[in-house]
Design a protein around this motif. Sequence first.
Motif, short mmCIF file in Angstrom:
data_model
loop_
_atom_site.label_atom_id
_atom_site.label_comp_id
_atom_site.label_asym_id
_atom_site.label_seq_id
_atom_site.Cartn_x
_atom_site.Cartn_y
_atom_site.Cartn_z
N SER A 120 1.19 -1.02 0.27
CA SER A 120 0.01 -0.20 -0.18
C SER A 120 0.68 1.48 0.06
N SER A 121 0.25 2.23 -0.58
CA SER A 121 1.32 3.69 -1.56
C SER A 121 0.63 4.28 -0.51
N ALA A 122 0.38 5.50 -0.70
CA ALA A 122 -0.14 6.69 -0.61
C ALA A 122 0.12 7.61 -2.11
N PHE A 123 -0.43 7.83 -3.51
CA PHE A 123 -0.95 8.30 -4.43
C PHE A 123 -1.37 10.10 -3.99
N SER A 124 -1.07 10.60 -5.07
CA SER A 124 -1.53 12.37 -4.99
C SER A 124 -2.66 12.03 -5.95
N VAL A 125 -4.02 13.21 -5.35
CA VAL A 125 -4.35 13.22 -6.94
C VAL A 125 -3.94 14.14 -7.85
N LEU A 126 -3.95 13.81 -9.21
CA LEU A 126 -3.61 14.72 -10.42
C LEU A 126 -5.16 15.64 -10.59
N GLY A 171 1.90 8.70 -7.95
CA GLY A 171 2.36 7.56 -6.58
C GLY A 171 3.68 6.72 -7.83
N PRO A 172 4.16 5.71 -6.91
CA PRO A 172 5.09 4.75 -7.42
C PRO A 172 4.15 3.94 -7.88
N SER A 173 3.88 3.24 -8.76
CA SER A 173 3.42 2.43 -10.01
C SER A 173 4.24 2.24 -10.80
N ASP A 174 4.40 0.97 -11.77
CA ASP A 174 3.88 0.90 -13.05
C ASP A 174 2.70 0.19 -13.75
N GLU A 175 2.54 0.37 -13.03
CA GLU A 175 0.80 -0.44 -13.57
C GLU A 175 0.27 0.35 -14.79
N SER A 176 0.09 -0.70 -15.47
CA SER A 176 -0.71 0.37 -16.29
C SER A 176 -1.67 -0.74 -17.27
N PHE A 177 -1.95 -1.11 -18.43
CA PHE A 177 -3.53 -0.81 -19.05
C PHE A 177 -3.96 -2.43 -18.33
N GLY A 178 -5.47 -2.85 -17.67
CA GLY A 178 -5.32 -4.22 -17.27
C GLY A 178 -5.23 -4.86 -16.19
N ASP A 179 -4.09 -3.98 -15.14
CA ASP A 179 -3.69 -4.67 -13.63
C ASP A 179 -4.46 -3.97 -12.63
N ARG A 180 -4.68 -4.89 -11.77
CA ARG A 180 -5.42 -4.88 -11.03
C ARG A 180 -5.24 -3.80 -10.00
N VAL A 181 -5.39 -2.79 -9.23
CA VAL A 181 -5.52 -2.27 -8.18
C VAL A 181 -6.55 -2.25 -7.16
N PHE A 182 -5.98 -2.03 -5.95
CA PHE A 182 -6.87 -1.26 -4.70
C PHE A 182 -7.17 -0.46 -4.18
#
Length: 293
Positions: free
Chosen positions: A79-85, A101-112
Amino acid sequence: MMDSQALTIELDDEQFEAFLGENLLSSLLSQGADVRYGCRAGACGACRLYDASNCESILSCQTTVASAMSLTRQTPAESSAFSVLSNTSLDEVSIELTLLGPSDESFGDRVFVSFPFKELSKESSKKPFSEQTHSYECMALNPAGAPLKVVLQKEHVSVEDWLRALALSSDEKVDVQLSTGMRKGRLLFEMDIADAPVVVISSPDNAIFEFYWREALLDYTPTFLGHFALYANSDLTLSLADDTLIAFLQEALVNSGSTSLQLIYHGQNVSAKDWSVLLRPLRIHPNQLHFVR
């Protein structure tokens, strides 16, 4: 008899009873458990649960009950804190959040995504707000290297969190849980649809994602032939028999100019067997259908 042995299945904060040798998903669904499912053939991953007893992720549709189990719907994540853009209303029941935030997720990946407790106006609701934090699974909609983008839908979150989401402004923080130990941004690559003609068929609640599919697929293939949203029937399998859907697929087959038309089903609760009944007369092979939960 050994095959009638009753075993306890714990799913988050609920308990169910299953019998030795039963299919896990079928047993849970028969008892009213809230478990998502899609193809029921092990292809779409919608029914994935985390087996805390053995510290592994399982597909419930492909699991035979062999012992008591302790399961959760949420796999381990960081879990990480992300800023709202940006926070953009798509319609009255859907908003798009762009997060940094610290993420390399892209289309199709799942996050909570979850919203830290924040006191809201007493005028917002007639009942008191809960301080309990809930996480909501979302599909990453951004291209690789871009800020994380997700869509939040009113029907899938609590009243309190929907109001919190609506009130989010730039630079505020939300918590995002990212799956660990998984290769990211692989959804379209693993479908092997590069340069192939493609259509997307969505369940009613996923119709809002048409724009995102179009943008993502145009990077993979020059032949995106359209999007079709199933009708909101109580039994989605009935929507497969709709003449409009059949006409849509027939037109796509003509426009594809070949038998290589690829279908993506973005939804749940329609099995591979149900799809085969529709696709067989159209001469579309089952391996041309891809499931996305």
